[in-house]
Design a protein around this motif. Structure first.
Motif, PDB file in Angstrom:
ATOM      1  N   ARG A 113       0.823  -1.211   0.000  1.00 14.15           N
ATOM      2  CA  ARG A 113       0.000   0.000   0.000  1.00 14.15           C
ATOM      3  C   ARG A 113       0.864   1.272   0.000  1.00 14.15           C
ATOM      4  O   ARG A 113       0.341   2.381  -0.100  1.00 14.15           O
ATOM      5  CB  ARG A 113      -0.957   0.006   1.201  1.00 14.15           C
ATOM      6  N   TYR A 114       2.151   1.084   0.119  1.00 12.67           N
ATOM      7  CA  TYR A 114       3.068   2.208   0.048  1.00 12.67           C
ATOM      8  C   TYR A 114       4.247   1.815  -0.833  1.00 12.67           C
ATOM      9  O   TYR A 114       4.550   0.641  -1.021  1.00 12.67           O
ATOM     10  CB  TYR A 114       3.555   2.619   1.447  1.00 12.67           C
ATOM     11  N   LEU A 115       4.892   2.815  -1.401  1.00 10.44           N
ATOM     12  CA  LEU A 115       5.995   2.581  -2.334  1.00 10.44           C
ATOM     13  C   LEU A 115       7.260   2.209  -1.580  1.00 10.44           C
ATOM     14  O   LEU A 115       7.698   2.935  -0.694  1.00 10.44           O
ATOM     15  CB  LEU A 115       6.226   3.828  -3.186  1.00 10.44           C
ATOM     16  N   ASP A 116       7.839   1.070  -1.959  1.00 10.29           N
ATOM     17  CA  ASP A 116       9.032   0.579  -1.283  1.00 10.29           C
ATOM     18  C   ASP A 116       9.819  -0.277  -2.274  1.00 10.29           C
ATOM     19  O   ASP A 116       9.241  -0.970  -3.102  1.00 10.29           O
ATOM     20  CB  ASP A 116       8.621  -0.258  -0.068  1.00 10.29           C
ATOM     21  N   THR A 117      11.118  -0.233  -2.195  1.00 10.96           N
ATOM     22  CA  THR A 117      12.016  -1.027  -3.042  1.00 10.96           C
ATOM     23  C   THR A 117      11.709  -0.842  -4.526  1.00 10.96           C
ATOM     24  O   THR A 117      11.170  -1.733  -5.191  1.00 10.96           O
ATOM     25  CB  THR A 117      11.949  -2.531  -2.678  1.00 10.96           C
ATOM     26  N   PRO A 118      12.034   0.332  -5.095  1.00 10.67           N
ATOM     27  CA  PRO A 118      11.826   0.528  -6.537  1.00 10.67           C
ATOM     28  C   PRO A 118      12.704  -0.412  -7.352  1.00 10.67           C
ATOM     29  O   PRO A 118      13.914  -0.486  -7.142  1.00 10.67           O
ATOM     30  CB  PRO A 118      12.209   1.991  -6.747  1.00 10.67           C
ATOM     31  N   LEU A 119      12.083  -1.129  -8.268  1.00  9.50           N
ATOM     32  CA  LEU A 119      12.775  -2.163  -9.035  1.00  9.50           C
ATOM     33  C   LEU A 119      12.987  -1.782 -10.495  1.00  9.50           C
ATOM     34  O   LEU A 119      13.939  -2.238 -11.130  1.00  9.50           O
ATOM     35  CB  LEU A 119      11.970  -3.464  -8.980  1.00  9.50           C
ATOM     36  N   LEU A 120      12.095  -0.956 -11.021  1.00 10.68           N
ATOM     37  CA  LEU A 120      12.158  -0.602 -12.445  1.00 10.68           C
ATOM     38  C   LEU A 120      11.506   0.752 -12.632  1.00 10.68           C
ATOM     39  O   LEU A 120      10.457   1.035 -12.037  1.00 10.68           O
ATOM     40  CB  LEU A 120      11.433  -1.666 -13.272  1.00 10.68           C
ATOM     41  N   CYS A 121      12.122   1.588 -13.443  1.00 12.75           N
ATOM     42  CA  CYS A 121      11.513   2.868 -13.809  1.00 12.75           C
ATOM     43  C   CYS A 121      11.240   2.878 -15.310  1.00 12.75           C
ATOM     44  O   CYS A 121      12.034   2.365 -16.098  1.00 12.75           O
ATOM     45  CB  CYS A 121      12.404   4.045 -13.418  1.00 12.75           C
ATOM     46  N   LEU A 122      10.099   3.407 -15.681  1.00 11.61           N
ATOM     47  CA  LEU A 122       9.726   3.501 -17.096  1.00 11.61           C
ATOM     48  C   LEU A 122       9.535   4.962 -17.443  1.00 11.61           C
ATOM     49  O   LEU A 122       8.812   5.689 -16.750  1.00 11.61           O
ATOM     50  CB  LEU A 122       8.447   2.702 -17.365  1.00 11.61           C
ATOM     51  N   ILE A 123      10.185   5.382 -18.522  1.00 10.38           N
ATOM     52  CA  ILE A 123      10.142   6.770 -18.959  1.00 10.38           C
ATOM     53  C   ILE A 123       9.475   6.846 -20.312  1.00 10.38           C
ATOM     54  O   ILE A 123       9.829   6.094 -21.236  1.00 10.38           O
ATOM     55  CB  ILE A 123      11.568   7.373 -19.049  1.00 10.38           C
ATOM     56  N   GLU A 124       8.499   7.717 -20.431  1.00 10.29           N
ATOM     57  CA  GLU A 124       7.897   7.963 -21.746  1.00 10.29           C
ATOM     58  C   GLU A 124       8.836   8.856 -22.547  1.00 10.29           C
ATOM     59  O   GLU A 124       9.283   9.896 -22.053  1.00 10.29           O
ATOM     60  CB  GLU A 124       6.540   8.639 -21.607  1.00 10.29           C
ATOM     61  N   ALA A 125       9.161   8.423 -23.770  1.00  9.50           N
ATOM     62  CA  ALA A 125      10.030   9.208 -24.642  1.00  9.50           C
ATOM     63  C   ALA A 125       9.221  10.366 -25.218  1.00  9.50           C
ATOM     64  O   ALA A 125       8.537  10.227 -26.237  1.00  9.50           O
ATOM     65  CB  ALA A 125      10.592   8.338 -25.765  1.00  9.50           C
ATOM     66  N   LYS A 126       9.267  11.507 -24.538  1.00  9.81           N
ATOM     67  CA  LYS A 126       8.499  12.663 -24.978  1.00  9.81           C
ATOM     68  C   LYS A 126       8.958  13.100 -26.367  1.00  9.81           C
ATOM     69  O   LYS A 126      10.149  13.154 -26.658  1.00  9.81           O
ATOM     70  CB  LYS A 126       8.672  13.818 -23.993  1.00  9.81           C
ATOM     71  N   LYS A 127       7.998  13.396 -27.230  1.00 13.44           N
ATOM     72  CA  LYS A 127       8.267  13.803 -28.614  1.00 13.44           C
ATOM     73  C   LYS A 127       9.150  12.788 -29.330  1.00 13.44           C
ATOM     74  O   LYS A 127       9.946  13.134 -30.213  1.00 13.44           O
ATOM     75  CB  LYS A 127       8.906  15.199 -28.658  1.00 13.44           C
ATOM     76  N   ASP A 128       9.032  11.516 -28.930  1.00 14.63           N
ATOM     77  CA  ASP A 128       9.793  10.404 -29.524  1.00 14.63           C
ATOM     78  C   ASP A 128      11.303  10.580 -29.388  1.00 14.63           C
ATOM     79  O   ASP A 128      12.083  10.037 -30.177  1.00 14.63           O
ATOM     80  CB  ASP A 128       9.433  10.223 -31.018  1.00 14.63           C
ATOM     81  N   ASP A 129      11.731  11.333 -28.373  1.00 13.19           N
ATOM     82  CA  ASP A 129      13.161  11.589 -28.155  1.00 13.19           C
ATOM     83  C   ASP A 129      13.712  10.494 -27.223  1.00 13.19           C
ATOM     84  O   ASP A 129      13.731  10.644 -26.001  1.00 13.19           O
ATOM     85  CB  ASP A 129      13.355  12.972 -27.538  1.00 13.19           C
ATOM     86  N   PHE A 130      14.198   9.402 -27.833  1.00 14.59           N
ATOM     87  CA  PHE A 130      14.708   8.283 -27.044  1.00 14.59           C
ATOM     88  C   PHE A 130      16.045   8.608 -26.393  1.00 14.59           C
ATOM     89  O   PHE A 130      16.383   8.037 -25.356  1.00 14.59           O
ATOM     90  CB  PHE A 130      14.837   7.039 -27.922  1.00 14.59           C
ATOM     91  N   GLU A 131      16.804   9.514 -26.977  1.00 12.34           N
ATOM     92  CA  GLU A 131      18.091   9.880 -26.380  1.00 12.34           C
ATOM     93  C   GLU A 131      17.875  10.601 -25.054  1.00 12.34           C
ATOM     94  O   GLU A 131      18.513  10.278 -24.057  1.00 12.34           O
ATOM     95  CB  GLU A 131      18.893  10.758 -27.350  1.00 12.34           C
ATOM     96  N   GLN A 132      16.968  11.574 -25.045  1.00 15.49           N
ATOM     97  CA  GLN A 132      16.683  12.270 -23.798  1.00 15.49           C
ATOM     98  C   GLN A 132      15.995  11.339 -22.815  1.00 15.49           C
ATOM     99  O   GLN A 132      16.201  11.419 -21.590  1.00 15.49           O
ATOM    100  CB  GLN A 132      15.805  13.508 -24.060  1.00 15.49           C
ATOM    101  N   GLY A 133      15.169  10.427 -23.343  1.00 16.13           N
ATOM    102  CA  GLY A 133      14.537   9.438 -22.475  1.00 16.13           C
ATOM    103  C   GLY A 133      15.559   8.572 -21.771  1.00 16.13           C
ATOM    104  O   GLY A 133      15.422   8.267 -20.578  1.00 16.13           O
ATOM    105  N   LEU A 134      16.609   8.170 -22.492  1.00 19.46           N
ATOM    106  CA  LEU A 134      17.672   7.371 -21.888  1.00 19.46           C
ATOM    107  C   LEU A 134      18.402   8.160 -20.814  1.00 19.46           C
ATOM    108  O   LEU A 134      18.732   7.626 -19.745  1.00 19.46           O
ATOM    109  CB  LEU A 134      18.659   6.889 -22.953  1.00 19.46           C
TER     110      LEU A 134
END
Length: 216
Positions: A113-134
């Protein structure tokens, strides 16, 4: 005198989204990525997922607008994670690392019920910019790993950069190496779901290594 470095005040920490491509690589002290190819069996999408995609494509412009692309990302992640008993996806949570902070598009963590142990982050590639997303993905993975070290949970963490149509996966190891995959497409949805589910399974294995899992 203590050799412990002084803690950086939150107000002085840099925002994840403000890192440039070069700055992110320097932040992690890396000069390149190691190749990672995810070879898995394809997964047959459920009838529910196929119908959901059909309705989304019929109702929304999934290519033209960032908010619409999130609907596609949500649907694909939901289909891939549904078999996990121990993971939950958090949208828009705040994350703080040693030197950087900010809000994350998506975090995968233990189902509590609370955020603990972050395992994976997902980033939306804004304006299809995968370099900035990385760039953003790298510093967010580092922050996830730092958070876990604070509670004596040293584990590899994972990252994803996607615009809904293309998906790239990353892995930050305990030794500081970063592995990255080629760009995978929703054009082969069965294989994409297999790869995504495999990465979720790796996250779950990390939790299992600590025991005492909490399930709702």
């Amino acid at each position: 005198m203590s050799n412990t470095p002084a803690k950086i005040p939150k107000s002085k920490k840099k925002n994840f989204s403000s890192f440039s491509y070069a700055e992110a690589f320097k932040q992690l002290n890396i000069t390149d990525l190691n190749h990672w190819e995810i070879n898995v069996e394809p997964i047959e999408p459920s009838a529910f997922f196929r119908e959901r995609l059909r309705r989304l494509e019929q109702t929304f412009n999934l290519q033209g607008y960032e908010e619409s692309k999130k609907l596609l990302i949500d649907a694909i992640c939901e289909e891939a994670i549904i078999t996990s008993n121990h993971l939950r996806i958090w949208k828009g949570p705040q994350l703080e690392g040693d030197t950087a902070t900010g809000y994350v598009d998506y975090l995968v963590a233990e189902r509590k019920r609370y955020l603990d142990t972050p395992l994976l982050c997902l980033i939306e590639a804004k304006k299809d910019d995968f370099e900035q997303g990385l760039a953003q993905c790298l510093v967010e993975m580092q922050a996830c790993q730092w958070q876990n070290r604070q509670v004596d949970r040293p584990i590899d963490v994972f990252g994803i950069v996607t615009n809904g149509e293309g998906w790239q996966f990353y892995r930050l190891t305990l030794t500081g190496e970063v592995y990255g995959t080629p760009l995978y497409s929703v054009g082969d949805m069965e294989l994409l779901l297999g790869r995504l589910r495999y990465v979720f399974q790796l996250c779950e294995q990390n939790l299992l290594s600590f025991g005492n899992l909490n399930s709702l």
